[in-house]
Write an enzyme that holds these catalytic residues in place. Sequence first.
Site, PDB file in Angstrom:
ATOM      1  N   CYS A  20     -63.108  63.353 130.678  1.00  0.00           N
ATOM      2  CA  CYS A  20     -64.048  63.905 131.588  1.00  0.00           C
ATOM      3  C   CYS A  20     -64.916  62.875 132.254  1.00  0.00           C
ATOM      4  O   CYS A  20     -64.438  61.639 132.337  1.00  0.00           O
ATOM      5  CB  CYS A  20     -65.325  64.405 130.686  1.00  0.00           C
ATOM      6  SG  CYS A  20     -65.066  63.523 128.978  1.00  0.00           S
ATOM      7  N   ASN A 254     -65.805  59.720 127.062  1.00  0.00           N
ATOM      8  CA  ASN A 254     -64.826  60.089 128.053  1.00  0.00           C
ATOM      9  C   ASN A 254     -63.562  59.588 127.101  1.00  0.00           C
ATOM     10  O   ASN A 254     -63.363  58.282 127.107  1.00  0.00           O
ATOM     11  CB  ASN A 254     -64.913  59.492 129.170  1.00  0.00           C
ATOM     12  CG  ASN A 254     -63.942  59.633 130.089  1.00  0.00           C
ATOM     13  OD1 ASN A 254     -62.821  60.263 129.871  1.00  0.00           O
ATOM     14  ND2 ASN A 254     -63.908  58.823 131.256  1.00  0.00           N
ATOM     15  N   GLY A 255     -62.811  60.274 126.854  1.00  0.00           N
ATOM     16  CA  GLY A 255     -61.520  59.753 126.092  1.00  0.00           C
ATOM     17  C   GLY A 255     -60.944  60.560 124.951  1.00  0.00           C
ATOM     18  O   GLY A 255     -61.261  61.839 125.087  1.00  0.00           O
ATOM     19  N   MET A 498     -27.835  59.010 124.887  1.00  0.00           N
ATOM     20  CA  MET A 498     -27.646  60.429 124.801  1.00  0.00           C
ATOM     21  C   MET A 498     -28.683  61.311 123.953  1.00  0.00           C
ATOM     22  O   MET A 498     -29.441  60.812 123.428  1.00  0.00           O
ATOM     23  CB  MET A 498     -26.155  61.188 124.660  1.00  0.00           C
ATOM     24  CG  MET A 498     -25.069  60.549 125.767  1.00  0.00           C
ATOM     25  SD  MET A 498     -25.367  60.779 127.353  1.00  0.00           S
ATOM     26  CE  MET A 498     -25.108  62.570 127.553  1.00  0.00           C
ATOM     27  N   GLU A 915     -36.101  58.191 137.532  1.00  0.00           N
ATOM     28  CA  GLU A 915     -36.967  56.982 137.873  1.00  0.00           C
ATOM     29  C   GLU A 915     -36.142  55.849 138.661  1.00  0.00           C
ATOM     30  O   GLU A 915     -35.307  55.352 138.250  1.00  0.00           O
ATOM     31  CB  GLU A 915     -37.483  56.229 136.527  1.00  0.00           C
ATOM     32  CG  GLU A 915     -38.305  55.108 136.900  1.00  0.00           C
ATOM     33  CD  GLU A 915     -38.933  54.883 135.759  1.00  0.00           C
ATOM     34  OE1 GLU A 915     -39.076  55.125 134.625  1.00  0.00           O
ATOM     35  OE2 GLU A 915     -39.968  53.848 136.009  1.00  0.00           O
ATOM     36  N   LYS A 985     -37.323  59.891 124.143  1.00  0.00           N
ATOM     37  CA  LYS A 985     -38.252  58.909 123.951  1.00  0.00           C
ATOM     38  C   LYS A 985     -39.611  59.080 124.178  1.00  0.00           C
ATOM     39  O   LYS A 985     -40.350  58.314 125.159  1.00  0.00           O
ATOM     40  CB  LYS A 985     -37.697  57.614 124.187  1.00  0.00           C
ATOM     41  CG  LYS A 985     -37.233  57.731 125.686  1.00  0.00           C
ATOM     42  CD  LYS A 985     -36.914  56.001 126.246  1.00  0.00           C
ATOM     43  CE  LYS A 985     -36.376  56.234 127.691  1.00  0.00           C
ATOM     44  NZ  LYS A 985     -36.044  54.747 128.027  1.00  0.00           N
ATOM     45  N   CYS A1156     -23.887  54.606 126.956  1.00  0.00           N
ATOM     46  CA  CYS A1156     -24.568  54.335 128.252  1.00  0.00           C
ATOM     47  C   CYS A1156     -25.385  53.067 128.198  1.00  0.00           C
ATOM     48  O   CYS A1156     -25.434  52.294 129.299  1.00  0.00           O
ATOM     49  CB  CYS A1156     -25.696  55.544 128.442  1.00  0.00           C
ATOM     50  SG  CYS A1156     -25.231  57.266 128.275  1.00  0.00           S
TER      51      CYS A1156
END
Lengths: 1561, 473
Positions: A20, A254-255, A498, A915, A985, A1156
């Site tokens: 907040c 706040n947190g 994978m 990404e 992950k 990979c």
Amino acid sequence: MNLAPVKQGLYDPAREHDACGVGFIAHIKGNKSHTIIAQGLQILNNLTHRGATGWDPLLGDGAGILIQTPDAFLRPVCREIGVSLSAPGSYGVGMVFLPRVPESRAACERVTEQMIAEEGQSVLGWRDVPTNNQGISQDAKLQEPIIRQIFVNRGDSCPDQDRFERKLFVIRKRIEHAVRALRLSDGKMFYIPSLSSRTLVYKGMLLAHQVGTYYLDLQDERLVSALALVHQRFSTNTFPTWELAHPFRMVAHNGEINTLRGNINWMAARRQAMQSALLGEDLEKLWPLIIEGQSDTACFDNALELLVAGGYSLAHAMMLLIPEAWAGNPLMDERRRAFYEYQAALMEPWDGPAAVAFTDGRQIGATLDRNGLRPARYLITDDDLVVMASEMGVLDVPQNKIVKKWRLQPGKTFLIDLEAGRIIDDAELKEQLSAAKHYRAWINQSKLALEELPAQEYHIESKASLLDRQQAFGYTQEDLKFILAPMAAVGEEAVGSMGNDSPLAVLSDRPKPLYQYFKQMFAQVTNPPIDSIREESVMSLVTFIGPRPNLLGIEVTEPGARLEAKQPVLSAEDMGKILHIAELSDGAFRSCTLSICYPAAQGATGMETALEILYHKAEKAVRDGCNILVLSDRDIAPDSIAIPALLATSAVHHHLVRKGLRTSTGLVIETGSAREVHQYALLAGYGAEAIHPYLAYETLAHLGDFAPKDLGYKEAVKRYTKAINKGLLKVMSKMGISTYQSYCGAQIFEAVGLNTAFVQKYFTGTASQVEGIGILEVAEETVRTHKLAFGDHPLFRNALDPGGEYAYRVRGEEHMWTPESIAKLQHAARANNSRTYREYAKLINEQSKHLMTLRGLFEIKESSNPIPIEEVEPAKEIVKRFSTGAMSLGSISQEAHTTLAIAMNRIKGKSNTGEGGEDPQRYREIRADGMLADYVQSVLVDIPVKAGDSLRSAIKQVASGRFGVTTEYLVNADQLQIKIAQGAKPGEGGQLPGHKVSAYIAQVRHTVPGVGLISPPPHHDIYSIEDIAQLIHDLKNVNPGASVSVKLVSEVGVGTVAAGVCKAKSDYVTIAGHDGGTGASPWSSIKHAGTPWELGLAETQQTLVLNRLRGRITVQADGQMKTGRDVVVGALLGADEFGFSTAPLVVEGCIMMRKCHLNTCPVGVATQDPELRKKFTGQPEHVVNYFFFVAEEVREYMARMGFRTFNEMIGRSDMLDTKKAVDHWKAKGLDFTKIFHRPDVPAEVARYHCEKQNHGLEKALDHKLIAEAKAALEHRQPVAIESPIRNTNRVVGAMLSGEVAKRFGHQGLPDDTIYIKLKGTAGQSFGAFLARGITLELVGEGNDYVGKGLSGGRLMIYPPADCPIVPEHNIIVGNVVLYGAISGESYFRGVAGERFAVRNSGAIAVVEGVGDHGCEYMTGGTVVILGYTGRNFAAGMSGGVAFVLDEEGDFERRCNLAMVELEAVPEEAQAMEELGGGSLESHGRVNVKQLGQSDERLLRVLIQKHLHYTGSQRAKEILEHWQKYLPKFVKVMPTEYRRALKEMAAAQEQAHPKVEIAQHG
Amino acid sequence: MGKVTGFMEIARHDLPALPVEERVRSFREFYLPLSDAEMAKQGARCMDCGIPFCQTGCPINNIIPDWNDLVYRQNWREALDVLHSTNNFPEFTGRICPAPCEAACTLNINDDPVTIKSIEHTIIDKGWEMGWVLPQIPARKTGKRVAVVGSGPAGMACSQQLARAGHDVVLFEKNDRIGGLLRYGIPDFKMEKHHIDRRMAQMRSEGVEFRVNQHVGVDFPVKKLLEEFDAAVLTGGSEHPRELPVPGRELRGIHFAMEFLPLQNQVNAGDKITGQITAKDKHVVVIGGGDTGSDCIGTSIRQGAITVTNFELLPQPPLEENKPLTWPDWPMKLRTSSSHEEGCYRDFSIATRRFSGVKGHVTTLHAVRLEWKDGKMQEIPGTEFEIKADLVLLAMGYLHPVHEGMLNQLGVEYDTRGNVKADTIRYQTSIPKVFSAGDMRRGQSLVVWAIREGRQAAHAVDDFLIGSSDLPR
């Protein structure tokens, strides 16, 4: 009546999170006025955008205000109603929320009065608080309590106000307990916001602006206060309740407290060990101190109240709860360190991101968490006002009155003492506290460091062989190969790739260690994970072994002994010390060992009794004075079975907590079962203070072929311990927890497949949603494993079980992806053969023999009215709901990536960039048939493309690294996906090693080839729910046409996070399963974090429907989606759309090599190796075939269920049933009732996506800017614009930039084409994604995220001329400035907050000081800092350069030197001589000049520009005394970057003459 | 495991074979060993796949990646243990298995597969050489008696497993030597018979009793089998050959393969044979393009045939399979055996119409070419031809086990193909305590399948006798 829904299905109101806007205003000298209150309300109003509303825009999440007891107002109004108040300070006011049913209300009032009387005080009277509920939402009205004030007169037992306050606290607790004991049906409505002689709270389920109108008192001019603490809540739920609004009695927060579960438990555990001279017998009346089911802040408030009542000063108590990071801070002065070190033993930190404003009515202050994860800015005026808030600009304070603008720094506290009439800053405050007692002497006298005690030989003799014992603890060959050997070899956990496609432990036919039934939880959205590597300085593994001191023993002068270990994994020597601790500590400690083994003859049924006996023994031992309990399974033998160490640990821990004895003893676990990180984390999470993994050590000595030949045992153990420690830090940081002490007992896990009775008894407080096995089955598994170990099975005579968890093995664990299923899928898709597809689908769907997934156990019902398949929505419509997962170019090859894009565009589904940006070449339209290589470079296996194809990924991912996230990238998206977490992950970042960053990948990512790239664990602009609202708003502004999506991972509570995300205006939410894939991730993350999407999706659907938010948001499910049946189950549980990753990769040729991460994919899918890429054989057609097969399969199910349209099917979980024939010995206990639950809401409440979010974009200042910039946008003509600005004008410049990028691409317009001059305080994200050609000149100040994603634009910010502050000593911009900036320039006259230029890829910045973590993860660009820098500068910085003016000569101590080198700035003459000159222009990321040839000139020019643009006196001073200042500049140069630049320069030199290079730079 | 980039750096090298002209001079095996170092390099090509397709490609699920890695690390002893944990007789499969594992090898997608078979071959040969292969004598005897009828690979594997579980096993064989098809069907140049003898010695030490020349149902009453044993496993093979019912079939010089092949093995073993059917100086036509056909070809060439011709009814398969659509399955493609290389004429889509001869002995084969459409064959008019044939060997496969005798006397139920009916979990026939495995149950197949079934049946029998079984399936 309380309308907030109760716990039902998977929805649990206790899971809600909030964050907040917080703020306060105070008059330093304590002058009371009504203006303060009015201004407080004004602040609240201007923080509105930090809150949220529910389905009903009038339904706020709660807001409130705390003021000093307004005697001047209360006295006359009470007199009017016949209540006569005693002298100020000698009466207390209780603000009381009462039930609306008169009988209930009367009962509550009676209890209240009774308790006051019993405690020796008297009731002066009640007052009805006048309210006006006009305009508040219907839901808030339905829950609206009767609000009354009660006036309590100080009794004789309280001679002073402090004691009166303490008594009022005791009274309030007693009233709360007593009302709860009444068990009223509407008892939840009863609540006491405040009961104090000093403060009064007005709050409710209100919107910010409603606080002042709802409570008529607040409008009364007589109501005065010298302080006003305000809070605007953003709750993930839309069922905030009246009482959960802030401020609480002493705080507004706040947190989020991440360690809450543990903190609550530890507080309860102290009950017996706690004594207070001040509270005396009253202490006992407070219990239970913390009630279950409150918000984290409410619990925190309870603890704070106790500490203050127990005699701590307010500020001291805050430091106890939220200590500064002291352990890893070499800069902290010795006395302060001693203070913290001493305190550390008293209490575990309440850990998490936090800006907490606190007050007791006499003092008001604020403190920030150790990592500075929340913003808090303040200003001081020349007439003694202090305004503190989450952001600046919340109050229009004339600039000429401001004397100081600053921010709260990580771990710092800021206090105003209204009685003393002054500000006490952090240094003074802590100096006072540190000096108050002889902390260092106390520590020296009481501290025993385990590491320093004399070594004790210790060997465990066992009659059983190593192999037998390994087998008895369930070791497999894979434990050696994938877990122990890599750790021993390199000191790190092994990485795999994978996803996880093997069954949950409860579904496995093989006996599984109990550890496997627990899934790690992780931070997402509402709080950030931490980077335990780059931000190591805040992390600590220090563990206290043994009893805890009395928390309230503030008068203690002779502290008891404390035993500390640097980390919790004990070597044999350390264990020896624990066993001999009595001698070593002169009797201060006494350890005693309890065996957790029991006679094998008793079999599985004996375990429960064995636990009872263990309880009894543990309790007795503690009562007999044993203060370190060692639980050991070293006696395991053919005739002796070990209770699973985790079970024994948690059972004993909880038993002692319940008995209030837990803090009287330490708990050390000696077990043969612990070997991988997850297991240590679990033992820690359930109470182990230290762990001795004797069998893991023994195994390390016998690794054989698995370990490097020359590795000695000692070294192996050392590296193993290091790996476990690193792993533990990672698991902790995933949840945003920074100290082991807080993690210990924090239970950050969710059980999957354990029944409630079992969990409640032994793992109290852990979530478990689908039931499952109990103590008998757990015992049975243990017995089976034990028998196998000590039996004579031929396969296990000489060998361990193969395992098969991490890779498919015959005789090993089952997998979904088998040779057969992969072959069938590939054959089907390549030949477009639907029969083969059916065979494939059958293999996946029919799990009658081998249970694999929860959904495999569901039965899809058939309708009694099936419809002909022809009437079902066509497949070409259904495939539009499909998208491929976020797999970056980098994780998969160019060929694999583009093939997916082409295929998804052909079926009008969506592919995802992943990404790492996207090559703008792919945005081009394909107008004619041709070949792929005609359109993009770097194609090794060319494929035909057709007219109308598109290579552009519809979904553009915005991940924490922000690589390649340019404005152009953003405007070329249909959807912008904010990746919060990834199934494989969650809570972790990533790393692309330098050798994988090819020239092409670097170009797309806007980085330098060969330089490693780090994605931080958190988005540095999302530390809380209101932050994500901001990022969503940012992205929406840049590209209003794109939808915004937020990707979450399933865990308990994800539903409320999703609701929060929906309230934050996301258009989409993705719920990914724990089983999602990855290109590289530690095995423990792939295996043990997160839960199946069935759970998260169902919880999301239920929560959104209950919250009436479902219609506004598209829900996507993702994670090991393989067949049409998966899609159907997903739809029935509530998904609109579906993400597929592994299956389409398999269609492209992936064969689950799980290599990979090694770059050796032999089929050219997940590799960048050119030779291997040539082996790629995937075709878009194959992918298209696959998706149509899936859609056709879906249609068949729909026909059988009688659904004509897909939408009808969504959320129809009533069509699901548990498979009848589950007779599996473990799975039969599963209960899916909660998953199948459908909230009982009216028919008109949407169950699927059918509405649009209101993003409020029309309010953007940019509309005006765009209109005024028309000439520039249409004709490239320069324009100049002027405008005022304020904090509610958020993300100014982004929408305009989107317009520029749409028209002109990343190239933009010539510099300064659109020149905008603004005046005032800018809102968040000022200048975000600013495109080239736009200049923003701001006279005033900025908040957080200035210049985020800067894409070529120019920014300058400086204070107004009439503001008397000294700019270089005051803050000008907030936190996380220039995050992910790509290019452009920025000049800030003043100091910036934390994390300046984090993940900067190429922008130039000049600033006059920065906070902690400056230039973190930077990969390019140039940053000049003309002032003080905070700690941990350049952490994870792999590229770019920074020039830091280090006047004190101590910069090195604050710089993280892991990846950078510091050097002097070479003088120009010298450099010129060496390199023969060069140009000065310095745009762009690859700056060959950064090799050093003209550093001095570069630096000087940048400072000149800074002077030119901002009028900086500081710059002027430096330039005027250049020879004096130049030597004081330190150049921060990343080592890898230097190497890469040299390589590039060498390469370029071969191709071009030298002069040209510089010009291209 | 293995070397991460091994497959990118090292080329496939298989065991070298003696040149044709040299090897056809004897009936000895003709593959030459490779050095340990070279084998280790070959092991390094293994990619330690996330899904080892080889392992499921292999009917007995050999744990191939593990022993590839162990060989790469030169840890032969452990490699042998791992190999033996799934395979009773790697020296058989390492020689005569067509290696479906290599077809399934992930490298076979776009490269040459790992030389799995040669590695297996080398591991076990080394094991014997080093004296590592020892009897595994059970710690306890169960006192249960099991009869295994038929001593081919299925019967041998089954017996060995049951003996290791502590049962008293009697292995019945109707011929004079143990081994079934291994002994008499497989020519010595593919597998020399001392390999079987060596295993027999091991099995004998483990407690298996061999009874040769005991033809159950003929020499040994079926009734006794049921009376004297707690269980019986029928592993008798699929010996009923497919007939070629054309005019002239009755002529002399036309033989089933299994009338021809065993004689040479007996000769090689030193038996005195009168009237051996031999290809010496003859024009030989082998009908049937499978493995048995190949064995006939290789044997004929070694015996000194003038010409050897091989006809196959079916069309010629493609030279290369369509890998994207076949891998990892066993692909249909033209397979050229070592015997084919030794010199024979092969032709496909040929139907034999009749034989003609002189004095009751075949001299000519009359044939016609076929056209195959949608799985149906049609003679092509005008393509009739004839070929000289002094010896015709019929190698067109086997239909089912011989029903007459033991099976009919027992009264076991048959499946639709005439094999003994039993499933692959319990291996139980329709007769209580009678089990069946191998070709007798599944029809003609590979040695490796026989070993698999023998092992699995042993598990089933053990479970039947004891109530549970630790025997690996």
